[in-house]
Design a protein around this motif. Sequence first.
Motif, PDB file in Angstrom:
ATOM      1  N   ALA A  80     -28.379  -1.080  13.204  1.00 29.59           N
ATOM      2  CA  ALA A  80     -28.362  -0.119  14.320  1.00 29.59           C
ATOM      3  C   ALA A  80     -27.038  -0.153  15.088  1.00 29.59           C
ATOM      4  O   ALA A  80     -26.500   0.898  15.451  1.00 29.59           O
ATOM      5  CB  ALA A  80     -29.533  -0.387  15.256  1.00 29.59           C
ATOM      6  N   ALA A  81     -26.500  -1.337  15.322  1.00 29.85           N
ATOM      7  CA  ALA A  81     -25.242  -1.441  16.070  1.00 29.85           C
ATOM      8  C   ALA A  81     -24.089  -0.783  15.306  1.00 29.85           C
ATOM      9  O   ALA A  81     -23.221  -0.138  15.907  1.00 29.85           O
ATOM     10  CB  ALA A  81     -24.920  -2.900  16.363  1.00 29.85           C
ATOM     11  N   GLU A  82     -24.074  -0.921  13.990  1.00 27.94           N
ATOM     12  CA  GLU A  82     -23.025  -0.305  13.174  1.00 27.94           C
ATOM     13  C   GLU A  82     -23.173   1.215  13.158  1.00 27.94           C
ATOM     14  O   GLU A  82     -22.189   1.946  13.268  1.00 27.94           O
ATOM     15  CB  GLU A  82     -23.075  -0.858  11.749  1.00 27.94           C
ATOM     16  CG  GLU A  82     -21.903  -0.433  10.886  1.00 27.94           C
ATOM     17  CD  GLU A  82     -21.878  -1.129   9.541  1.00 27.94           C
ATOM     18  OE1 GLU A  82     -20.932  -0.886   8.784  1.00 27.94           O
ATOM     19  OE2 GLU A  82     -22.800  -1.921   9.217  1.00 27.94           O
ATOM     20  N   ARG A  83     -24.408   1.706  13.056  1.00 25.48           N
ATOM     21  CA  ARG A  83     -24.646   3.158  13.107  1.00 25.48           C
ATOM     22  C   ARG A  83     -24.186   3.735  14.441  1.00 25.48           C
ATOM     23  O   ARG A  83     -23.541   4.782  14.487  1.00 25.48           O
ATOM     24  CB  ARG A  83     -26.136   3.470  12.886  1.00 25.48           C
ATOM     25  CG  ARG A  83     -26.607   3.251  11.484  1.00 25.48           C
ATOM     26  CD  ARG A  83     -27.988   3.845  11.227  1.00 25.48           C
ATOM     27  NE  ARG A  83     -28.950   3.633  12.287  1.00 25.48           N
ATOM     28  CZ  ARG A  83     -29.872   2.679  12.300  1.00 25.48           C
ATOM     29  NH1 ARG A  83     -29.973   1.835  11.291  1.00 25.48           N
ATOM     30  NH2 ARG A  83     -30.713   2.583  13.305  1.00 25.48           N
ATOM     31  N   GLN A  84     -24.498   3.041  15.535  1.00 26.85           N
ATOM     32  CA  GLN A  84     -24.112   3.532  16.857  1.00 26.85           C
ATOM     33  C   GLN A  84     -22.599   3.496  17.032  1.00 26.85           C
ATOM     34  O   GLN A  84     -22.002   4.439  17.559  1.00 26.85           O
ATOM     35  CB  GLN A  84     -24.785   2.722  17.965  1.00 26.85           C
ATOM     36  CG  GLN A  84     -24.533   3.294  19.346  1.00 26.85           C
ATOM     37  CD  GLN A  84     -25.065   4.711  19.494  1.00 26.85           C
ATOM     38  OE1 GLN A  84     -26.238   4.960  19.218  1.00 26.85           O
ATOM     39  NE2 GLN A  84     -24.229   5.644  19.898  1.00 26.85           N
ATOM     40  N   ALA A  85     -21.948   2.431  16.591  1.00 27.41           N
ATOM     41  CA  ALA A  85     -20.488   2.334  16.695  1.00 27.41           C
ATOM     42  C   ALA A  85     -19.823   3.451  15.897  1.00 27.41           C
ATOM     43  O   ALA A  85     -18.833   4.043  16.349  1.00 27.41           O
ATOM     44  CB  ALA A  85     -20.013   0.964  16.199  1.00 27.41           C
ATOM     45  N   ALA A 141     -21.216   6.421  15.114  1.00 30.14           N
ATOM     46  CA  ALA A 141     -21.485   7.681  15.809  1.00 30.14           C
ATOM     47  C   ALA A 141     -20.558   7.843  17.010  1.00 30.14           C
ATOM     48  O   ALA A 141     -20.009   8.923  17.241  1.00 30.14           O
ATOM     49  CB  ALA A 141     -22.947   7.733  16.244  1.00 30.14           C
ATOM     50  N   ASP A 142     -20.341   6.773  17.768  1.00 29.23           N
ATOM     51  CA  ASP A 142     -19.447   6.824  18.928  1.00 29.23           C
ATOM     52  C   ASP A 142     -18.009   7.127  18.502  1.00 29.23           C
ATOM     53  O   ASP A 142     -17.319   7.932  19.133  1.00 29.23           O
ATOM     54  CB  ASP A 142     -19.494   5.514  19.703  1.00 29.23           C
ATOM     55  CG  ASP A 142     -20.829   5.267  20.388  1.00 29.23           C
ATOM     56  OD1 ASP A 142     -21.638   6.217  20.529  1.00 29.23           O
ATOM     57  OD2 ASP A 142     -21.069   4.100  20.778  1.00 29.23           O
ATOM     58  N   LEU A 178     -21.604  13.651  13.572  1.00 28.50           N
ATOM     59  CA  LEU A 178     -22.172  12.799  12.536  1.00 28.50           C
ATOM     60  C   LEU A 178     -22.814  13.610  11.416  1.00 28.50           C
ATOM     61  O   LEU A 178     -22.726  13.244  10.244  1.00 28.50           O
ATOM     62  CB  LEU A 178     -23.200  11.845  13.154  1.00 28.50           C
ATOM     63  CG  LEU A 178     -23.827  10.813  12.234  1.00 28.50           C
ATOM     64  CD1 LEU A 178     -22.767   9.949  11.571  1.00 28.50           C
ATOM     65  CD2 LEU A 178     -24.797   9.942  13.008  1.00 28.50           C
TER      66      LEU A 178
END
Length: 94
Positions: A11-16, A18-19, A28
């Motif tokens: 999840a943290a990698e997906r959010q980074a 996307a940001d 995205l």
Amino acid sequence: MKHIPFAALPAAERQALADALVRSGLALQHVCVSRTEPTSADEAEGVATITGAGWFRSYAADPGWIALLERDLLALRPAAPAQSGLPNKQGDME
């Protein structure tokens, strides 16, 4: 090698990611992202690959790959709107 689609990334990698895409002006939903990782010590290092309409980039899948992608996307942005799938550079007049 093990293939990891975007939805299965942490999840943290997906959010980074996307940001970074938002900061680069790219949505995205306009890209496809996946990563491979070695399943044994004798395999090559993992690779993260991102593709868009008419372009792609691959990076060693180490912790800095998203920052490198963002840098590359900002550098690739055309000076005027084009059909490349990449947005204009920040500050450009449309």
